[in-house]
Design a protein around this motif. Structure first.
Motif, PDB file in Angstrom:
ATOM      1  N   ARG A 195     103.829  26.857  31.352  1.00  0.00           N
ATOM      2  CA  ARG A 195     104.304  27.974  31.775  1.00  0.00           C
ATOM      3  C   ARG A 195     103.812  28.834  30.643  1.00  0.00           C
ATOM      4  O   ARG A 195     103.856  28.265  29.834  1.00  0.00           O
ATOM      5  CB  ARG A 195     105.891  28.122  31.982  1.00  0.00           C
ATOM      6  CG  ARG A 195     106.833  27.720  31.029  1.00  0.00           C
ATOM      7  CD  ARG A 195     108.054  28.115  31.336  1.00  0.00           C
ATOM      8  NE  ARG A 195     109.133  27.824  30.089  1.00  0.00           N
ATOM      9  CZ  ARG A 195     110.501  28.143  29.849  1.00  0.00           C
ATOM     10  NH1 ARG A 195     111.063  28.421  30.987  1.00  0.00           N
ATOM     11  NH2 ARG A 195     111.015  27.751  28.743  1.00  0.00           N
ATOM     12  N   HIS A 207      99.240  36.175  38.224  1.00  0.00           N
ATOM     13  CA  HIS A 207      99.747  34.895  38.181  1.00  0.00           C
ATOM     14  C   HIS A 207      98.884  33.955  38.656  1.00  0.00           C
ATOM     15  O   HIS A 207      98.618  32.923  38.233  1.00  0.00           O
ATOM     16  CB  HIS A 207     101.163  34.761  38.995  1.00  0.00           C
ATOM     17  CG  HIS A 207     102.169  35.598  38.167  1.00  0.00           C
ATOM     18  ND1 HIS A 207     103.250  34.886  37.542  1.00  0.00           N
ATOM     19  CD2 HIS A 207     102.629  37.005  38.423  1.00  0.00           C
ATOM     20  CE1 HIS A 207     103.919  35.697  36.882  1.00  0.00           C
ATOM     21  NE2 HIS A 207     103.862  36.912  37.479  1.00  0.00           N
ATOM     22  N   ARG A 252     104.941  31.867  40.340  1.00  0.00           N
ATOM     23  CA  ARG A 252     104.834  32.536  38.972  1.00  0.00           C
ATOM     24  C   ARG A 252     104.367  31.512  37.812  1.00  0.00           C
ATOM     25  O   ARG A 252     105.142  30.539  37.639  1.00  0.00           O
ATOM     26  CB  ARG A 252     106.337  32.996  38.665  1.00  0.00           C
ATOM     27  CG  ARG A 252     106.833  34.041  39.542  1.00  0.00           C
ATOM     28  CD  ARG A 252     108.007  34.653  39.051  1.00  0.00           C
ATOM     29  NE  ARG A 252     107.671  35.431  37.837  1.00  0.00           N
ATOM     30  CZ  ARG A 252     107.529  36.764  37.739  1.00  0.00           C
ATOM     31  NH1 ARG A 252     107.207  37.426  39.021  1.00  0.00           N
ATOM     32  NH2 ARG A 252     107.275  37.363  36.748  1.00  0.00           N
ATOM     33  N   ALA A 253     103.501  31.901  37.033  1.00  0.00           N
ATOM     34  CA  ALA A 253     103.104  31.046  35.979  1.00  0.00           C
ATOM     35  C   ALA A 253     103.905  31.142  34.820  1.00  0.00           C
ATOM     36  O   ALA A 253     103.814  30.496  33.713  1.00  0.00           O
ATOM     37  CB  ALA A 253     101.863  31.820  35.676  1.00  0.00           C
ATOM     38  N   ASP A 254     105.136  32.130  34.948  1.00  0.00           N
ATOM     39  CA  ASP A 254     105.933  32.285  33.887  1.00  0.00           C
ATOM     40  C   ASP A 254     107.179  31.347  33.992  1.00  0.00           C
ATOM     41  O   ASP A 254     108.288  31.476  33.427  1.00  0.00           O
ATOM     42  CB  ASP A 254     106.246  33.650  33.270  1.00  0.00           C
ATOM     43  CG  ASP A 254     106.852  34.340  34.673  1.00  0.00           C
ATOM     44  OD1 ASP A 254     106.992  34.009  35.709  1.00  0.00           O
ATOM     45  OD2 ASP A 254     106.991  35.475  34.437  1.00  0.00           O
TER      46      ASP A 254
END
Length: 302
Positions: A195, A207, A252-254
């Motif tokens: 992440r 994303h 979501r990439a976070d």
């Protein structure tokens, strides 16, 4: 003397800027170079920038659901990347874009991306997320790199040490061992959580771009595991040849995503690798496939 603290949000903002392409005309874009980049351009960067360029030309609500890319030659860090998009198809449900990424007039990557208008449909999930340790229970790969460098001595020069330990905008935590962590032959499977180290904007396109970027990490190295060899130790010569990615659902990439990779085959100077990306709920969010050139480095005679 203590190290200057690194602002995680600044690292992530830099990644967003890197993957945000500049539009020159309706179908011409420019990809920024990595700040202080050295050597070859990371393949995931070129894929993500090409996808961003393609996405910018699809303005009717369709979203990227797959991409297929071929690496033609290694890109060079420093120069900008020119991205030329061809609008091959625009239908009611699907659209298709073709992108050529070039440096100095020489193509370095061809990418085709397909876009679809979101819709409901028949659904099933065949694969269960592998049962591995949670990211909170694992050390960051960055911490492991630092320890390797501490014990490297003269086997690595200062430039190599700086490259390996530089702060990264994506936190990766491996359950098990990657090729650079171990010299013993092992099963060709790997599991890595990833992440961004700080929050991202809510734009789904960024994303998808960052998932595309991260999908080029750890993948080719999976085919090296049965051989106990590593690029980091200078034992292999390799490069990605092609890369395919399918987006199954928004992610979501976070937030933590698990990248499960395996390599069913290698031979003929090539290694074939597959990847599945899961969210924390165990849902499959993307699938990946890649073949790469992989050769044992021949040491020159003294």
């Amino acid at each position: 003397m203590s190290e200057t603290p690194i602002d995680p949000q600044r690292l992530v903002d830099g990644l967003v800027r890197l993957l945000t392409v500049e539009q020159k005309s309706d179908f011409e874009f420019t990809g920024r170079p990595q700040k202080d980049g050295v050597g070859r351009v990371f393949g995931g960067q070129v894929i993500a920038q090409a996808l961003q360029a393609a996405s910018a030309t699809v303005t009717d609500g369709k979203e990227a659901h797959s991409l297929h890319a071929y690496f033609l030659r290694g890109g060079e860090e420093g120069p900008e990347i020119d991205l030329r998009v061809e609008a091959d198809f625009d239908g009611r449900s699907f659209a298709n874009r073709r992108v050529v990424a070039s440096q100095g007039g020489r193509p370095i990557l061809n990418l085709t991306a397909s876009f679809q208008q979101p819709e409901d449909g028949l659904a099933h999930d065949e694969y269960e997320m592998p049962d591995v340790a949670a990211p909170e229970d694992l050390k960051s790969d960055q911490e492991i790199r630092r320890k390797i460098v501490e014990h490297a001595g003269d086997r690595m020069n200062e430039a190599q040490k700086a490259t390996v330990t530089r702060p990264r905008p994506i936190d990766m935590r491996t359950a098990g061992r990657l090729h650079w962590m171990n010299s013993e032959p092992s099963e060709p499977v790997a599991y890595t959580w990833f992440r961004t180290v700080a929050p991202l904007p809510d734009d789904p396109a960024i994303h998808r771009a960052i998932i595309s970027y991260a999908s080029d990490f750890t993948l080719l190295g999976t085919s090296a595991l049965p051989h106990g060899l590593s690029w980091m130790r200078g034992e292999l010569v390799g490069a990605s040849l092609d890369h395919a990615l399918w987006f199954h659902r928004e992610a979501r990439a976070d937030e933590w995503l698990l990248y499960a990779t395996d390599s069913p085959w290698s031979g003929g100077g090539r290694g074939f690798n597959r990847g599945r990306i899961f969210n924390r709920d165990g849902q499959l969010v993307a699938s990946v496939a890649q073949e790469g050139m992989m050769r044992k480095r021949i040491k020159k005679a003294d």
